[in-house]
Design an enzyme around this catalytic site. Sequence first.
Site, PDB file in Angstrom:
ATOM      1  N   ASP A 242      44.011  -2.746  -7.216  1.00 43.02           N
ATOM      2  CA  ASP A 242      43.377  -3.715  -8.104  1.00 43.02           C
ATOM      3  C   ASP A 242      44.504  -4.541  -8.709  1.00 43.02           C
ATOM      4  O   ASP A 242      45.276  -4.054  -9.526  1.00 43.02           O
ATOM      5  CB  ASP A 242      42.590  -2.968  -9.188  1.00 43.02           C
ATOM      6  CG  ASP A 242      41.979  -3.903 -10.232  1.00 43.02           C
ATOM      7  OD1 ASP A 242      42.188  -5.129 -10.139  1.00 43.02           O
ATOM      8  OD2 ASP A 242      41.295  -3.391 -11.136  1.00 43.02           O
TER       9      ASP A 242
ATOM     10  N   LYS B 246      42.192 -14.500 -14.456  1.00 44.76           N
ATOM     11  CA  LYS B 246      43.452 -14.354 -15.176  1.00 44.76           C
ATOM     12  C   LYS B 246      44.545 -15.272 -14.599  1.00 44.76           C
ATOM     13  O   LYS B 246      45.164 -16.030 -15.328  1.00 44.76           O
ATOM     14  CB  LYS B 246      43.896 -12.894 -15.172  1.00 44.76           C
ATOM     15  CG  LYS B 246      42.865 -11.971 -15.824  1.00 44.76           C
ATOM     16  CD  LYS B 246      43.216 -10.516 -15.695  1.00 44.76           C
ATOM     17  CE  LYS B 246      42.082  -9.608 -16.131  1.00 44.76           C
ATOM     18  NZ  LYS B 246      41.743  -9.685 -17.548  1.00 44.76           N
TER      19      LYS B 246
ATOM     20  N   TRP C 122      41.221   0.622 -16.672  1.00 45.70           N
ATOM     21  CA  TRP C 122      40.559   0.089 -15.484  1.00 45.70           C
ATOM     22  C   TRP C 122      40.666   1.056 -14.303  1.00 45.70           C
ATOM     23  O   TRP C 122      39.728   1.183 -13.514  1.00 45.70           O
ATOM     24  CB  TRP C 122      41.107  -1.295 -15.144  1.00 45.70           C
ATOM     25  CG  TRP C 122      40.845  -2.253 -16.256  1.00 45.70           C
ATOM     26  CD1 TRP C 122      41.764  -2.838 -17.084  1.00 45.70           C
ATOM     27  CD2 TRP C 122      39.557  -2.707 -16.727  1.00 45.70           C
ATOM     28  NE1 TRP C 122      41.141  -3.625 -18.017  1.00 45.70           N
ATOM     29  CE2 TRP C 122      39.792  -3.563 -17.820  1.00 45.70           C
ATOM     30  CE3 TRP C 122      38.251  -2.459 -16.308  1.00 45.70           C
ATOM     31  CZ2 TRP C 122      38.739  -4.174 -18.520  1.00 45.70           C
ATOM     32  CZ3 TRP C 122      37.206  -3.070 -17.009  1.00 45.70           C
ATOM     33  CH2 TRP C 122      37.460  -3.919 -18.086  1.00 45.70           C
TER      34      TRP C 122
END
Length: 361
Positions: free
Chosen positions: A171, A195, A102
């Site tokens: 992030d 999540k 990511w």
Amino acid sequence: MKQVYNFNAGPAALPRQVLKKAKEEFLDFQDTGISIMEHSHRGKHYEEVHEEAKNLLKELLSIPDQYEVLFLQGGASLQFAMIPMNFMKPGEQSGYILTGSWSEKALKEADKFGDVKDIVSGKASNYASIPDLPSFSPEEYSYVHLTSNNTIYGTQWASFDGIDHPFLIADMSSDILSRRIPIDKFGLIYAGAQKNLGPAGVTVVIFRKDAAERANEGLPAILSYETHIKNRSLYNTPPTFSIYLLKLVLEWAKNLGGLEELEKRNQEKAQLIYEAIDQSSGFYSGHAARDSRSLMNITFTLKNEELTKQFLKEAHEQGFYGLAGHRSIGGCRASAYNAVPLEACQALRDFMENFQKKHDK
């Protein structure tokens, strides 16, 4: 109902109490005769949901007054582009710390907008650990970006000490609200909700107000943070149902005991599964180095591919869902996010021990 243990990496498990509450209110929200999904995002009933969700997040994360909370769309992937669009300037360089797929994607997107440098990368070790940071001067970079938890590889920053930059961006999609974090160390934090915060569809951005002064002008309105700050995340129609569910999750977290209790539970849950790995005499091997292990995503492999397939097959038959590792690295992954109960991790530990007894010959 069939007993199921949901270890999906995202969209992930939601608290059972939240789902029941949403079911109760689905057709008739607060005696209005219609669902929250049918209410105008400019109307009184949704406005209350919107503000309650913001205030709960500020309370649970101890977000200082100099920060704004935004509810946006597009997931973390849109933030990969919005950040450089808003903050990269000609003649300046931005720095990215690479700890997994990511952060690689975030850098690749930023590279389209200006001069980008990877400050350090853990790729050489197949992202098995959080790399040591080289020393750098804050003046070198207009901002520094990191990914706090790496879902694919199962690594996590244990601490943010030693990362000093006036505009640090993170992030936190896969570990926000799972532990205490020093909000005031960051200029911007973003996180897809799917999540730990709620369902897919809403992205939380925690934005230090003075960061708006750094932003570029002349951007499309929808891609400017300033637009969303001025309009309280109501510039366009927000994902109202996702934000409603996020509010319910935050209420659940508060009633549970808040961040301190969540962190305690997450440590206990992860420890159960890591102990099953560590005490298996090599039958299970963890991917992440011990000092970089994630509390959220526990990644491991078995002795060979055939045994891994058998493990996943038997696990699914026993009601364990989502244990296959990411397609890019294979193996197994148990994602023990906030809403995954302790009993699920206990059951997985027991299954792992019993599977080893049957197959370790």
